[in-house]
Design an enzyme around this catalytic site. Structure first.
Site, PDB file in Angstrom:
ATOM      1  N   ASP A 241      -1.199  -2.381  -4.641  1.00  0.00           N
ATOM      2  CA  ASP A 241      -2.189  -2.288  -3.995  1.00  0.00           C
ATOM      3  C   ASP A 241      -2.907  -1.242  -3.763  1.00  0.00           C
ATOM      4  O   ASP A 241      -3.013  -0.406  -4.566  1.00  0.00           O
ATOM      5  CB  ASP A 241      -2.175  -3.301  -2.716  1.00  0.00           C
ATOM      6  CG  ASP A 241      -3.375  -4.076  -2.242  1.00  0.00           C
ATOM      7  OD1 ASP A 241      -4.539  -3.918  -2.792  1.00  0.00           O
ATOM      8  OD2 ASP A 241      -3.345  -4.538  -1.366  1.00  0.00           O
TER       9      ASP A 241
ATOM     10  N   ASP B   4      -5.380   2.706   2.541  1.00  0.00           N
ATOM     11  CA  ASP B   4      -6.222   1.688   3.190  1.00  0.00           C
ATOM     12  C   ASP B   4      -6.072   2.194   4.584  1.00  0.00           C
ATOM     13  O   ASP B   4      -5.305   2.293   5.169  1.00  0.00           O
ATOM     14  CB  ASP B   4      -5.369   0.266   3.057  1.00  0.00           C
ATOM     15  CG  ASP B   4      -5.850  -0.396   1.680  1.00  0.00           C
ATOM     16  OD1 ASP B   4      -6.395   0.364   0.760  1.00  0.00           O
ATOM     17  OD2 ASP B   4      -5.289  -1.469   1.429  1.00  0.00           O
TER      18      ASP B   4
ATOM     19  N   ASP C 215       0.859  -1.120   0.081  1.00  0.00           N
ATOM     20  CA  ASP C 215       0.194  -0.123  -0.126  1.00  0.00           C
ATOM     21  C   ASP C 215       1.178   1.193   0.152  1.00  0.00           C
ATOM     22  O   ASP C 215       2.126   1.166   0.468  1.00  0.00           O
ATOM     23  CB  ASP C 215      -0.935  -0.061   1.044  1.00  0.00           C
ATOM     24  CG  ASP C 215      -1.918  -1.188   1.239  1.00  0.00           C
ATOM     25  OD1 ASP C 215      -2.183  -1.550   0.250  1.00  0.00           O
ATOM     26  OD2 ASP C 215      -2.152  -1.629   2.400  1.00  0.00           O
TER      27      ASP C 215
ATOM     28  N   ARG D 205     -13.042   1.358  -5.503  1.00  0.00           N
ATOM     29  CA  ARG D 205     -12.650   2.100  -4.220  1.00  0.00           C
ATOM     30  C   ARG D 205     -12.500   3.480  -3.965  1.00  0.00           C
ATOM     31  O   ARG D 205     -11.295   3.955  -3.596  1.00  0.00           O
ATOM     32  CB  ARG D 205     -11.483   1.057  -3.547  1.00  0.00           C
ATOM     33  CG  ARG D 205     -11.661  -0.193  -3.589  1.00  0.00           C
ATOM     34  CD  ARG D 205     -10.294  -0.988  -2.905  1.00  0.00           C
ATOM     35  NE  ARG D 205     -10.436  -2.333  -3.243  1.00  0.00           N
ATOM     36  CZ  ARG D 205      -9.481  -3.061  -2.728  1.00  0.00           C
ATOM     37  NH1 ARG D 205      -8.326  -2.692  -1.943  1.00  0.00           N
ATOM     38  NH2 ARG D 205      -9.668  -4.494  -2.914  1.00  0.00           N
TER      39      ARG D 205
END
Length: 325
Positions: A162, A166, A140, A219
């Site tokens: 990724d 997050d 991340d 997302r």
């Protein structure tokens, strides 16, 4: 998430297309940003959930330290005590490097870049990350877990492995503002697992505002459990999968955003995750779907400035990303 989510997202998109402030001034002074040129439309003040729980000041009034390489960056951001860390140019790191509490990490100018790895804000509080280009991370770019009072502002994210940002595992009081995501798949995940309700319910309260999702895929954010999560005044351009997904008892307010060439601006449920609640109001649509809503969302407890949705495209493209502060 796995590649299965991406497949599900594509199916969902195709089937739905036809339906289709005083504390912040102190922070700016402490990080030596107040005198830098700014885009006239952009705000550099802290808003949203990161103002709660005592507010977010990062390194506060600590004397800034300038670093020039990965060793200097890592040692300073992992040191104890308040610290304001500045850098320019490109710094390559490997893996997820821990950020300690009471830190401001800020890039200088438009070229400050972290590549190769990411920042791990884990089990700490009071962290600010600003004006950094994140490129080619292998996990991340920014991971926030078991942490509170975090402000992620005026960064850009592209070409990572990724998630860009997050936020998970009982984190709370976070604002993600004025960032640009482009050339990337998975943008902002909120809540990592459907079976983590015992830690996450009543927390994961995050504000996402004035971000520019520039051809990114999914997302923006994908939400579990947080309520209310506030998604306002963001610009979505040519989003390939979906904009916002509310799942797993989440409550998401989608307010005053600008959706352009985005078939699936927002919906309930995602992949194997059950529906959450989503309320949408005062959004602007150009060649986009109408979205899916349902349920109710808790009230927003803080004051904020809401730009007219029709003006959000020009405001956000003129102020989001790096080199603006």
């Amino acid at each position: 998430m796995t590649s299965r989510e991406t497949t599900t997202t594509r199916v969902r998109r195709l089937t739905r297309a036809p339906l289709l402030a005083a504390a912040t001034a102190a922070v700016l002074a402490a990080t030596s940003l107040a005198g830098m040129p700014a885009a006239s439309a952009a705000s550099f003040n802290l808003e949203g959930w990161a103002t709660q729980g005592g507010g977010t000041t990062g390194g506060g009034s600590a004397s800034p330290v300038t670093v020039t390489d990965s060793a200097g960056l890592i040692s300073n951001m992992q040191a104890s005590g308040a610290r304001v860390i500045r850098f320019s140019g490109t710094i390559s790191i490997s893996g997820m490097q821990k950020v300690a509490a009471d830190k401001t990490i800020i890039g200088v100018g438009s070229g400050a870049t972290i590549t190769g790895g990411g920042l791990n804000v884990a089990s700490v509080s009071n962290v600010i990350i600003r004006n950094i280009n994140f490129r080619g991370w292998n996990d991340d770019a920014i991971n926030v877990q078991y942490s509170t009072r975090v402000w992620i502002d005026h960064n850009s994210f592209t070409d990572g492995s990724d998630g860009a940002v997050d936020i998970k595992r009982s984190s709370d009081y976070v604002t993600v503002s004025w960032n640009r995501v482009f050339g990337h798949d998975k943008s902002f995940l909120l809540g990592h697992s459907d079976d983590n309700a015992s830690e996450d319910r009543g927390r994961l309260r995050v504000s996402y505002h004035h971000n520019w999702f520039d051809g990114s895929n999914q997302r923006h954010p994908r939400v579990r459990f947080g309520n209310p999560v506030h998604v306002y005044n963001n610009f979505y351009r040519s989003v390939g999968g979906y904009g916002v997904a509310s799942t797993c008892d989440a409550g998401v307010l989608v307010e005053g955003n600008y959706f352009e060439d985005t078939d699936d601006p927002y919906h309930l449920g995602e992949g194997d995750s059950p529906n959450g609640s989503l309320v949408a109001r005062n959004n602007h649509f150009v060649n986009s779907g109408t979205g899916e809503t349902g349920g109710s969302v808790a009230s927003i407890p803080y004051g904020y400035s809401l730009d007219p949705a029709a003006d959000v495209k020009s405001i956000v493209t003129g102020g989001a990303g790096t080199g603006r502060i």
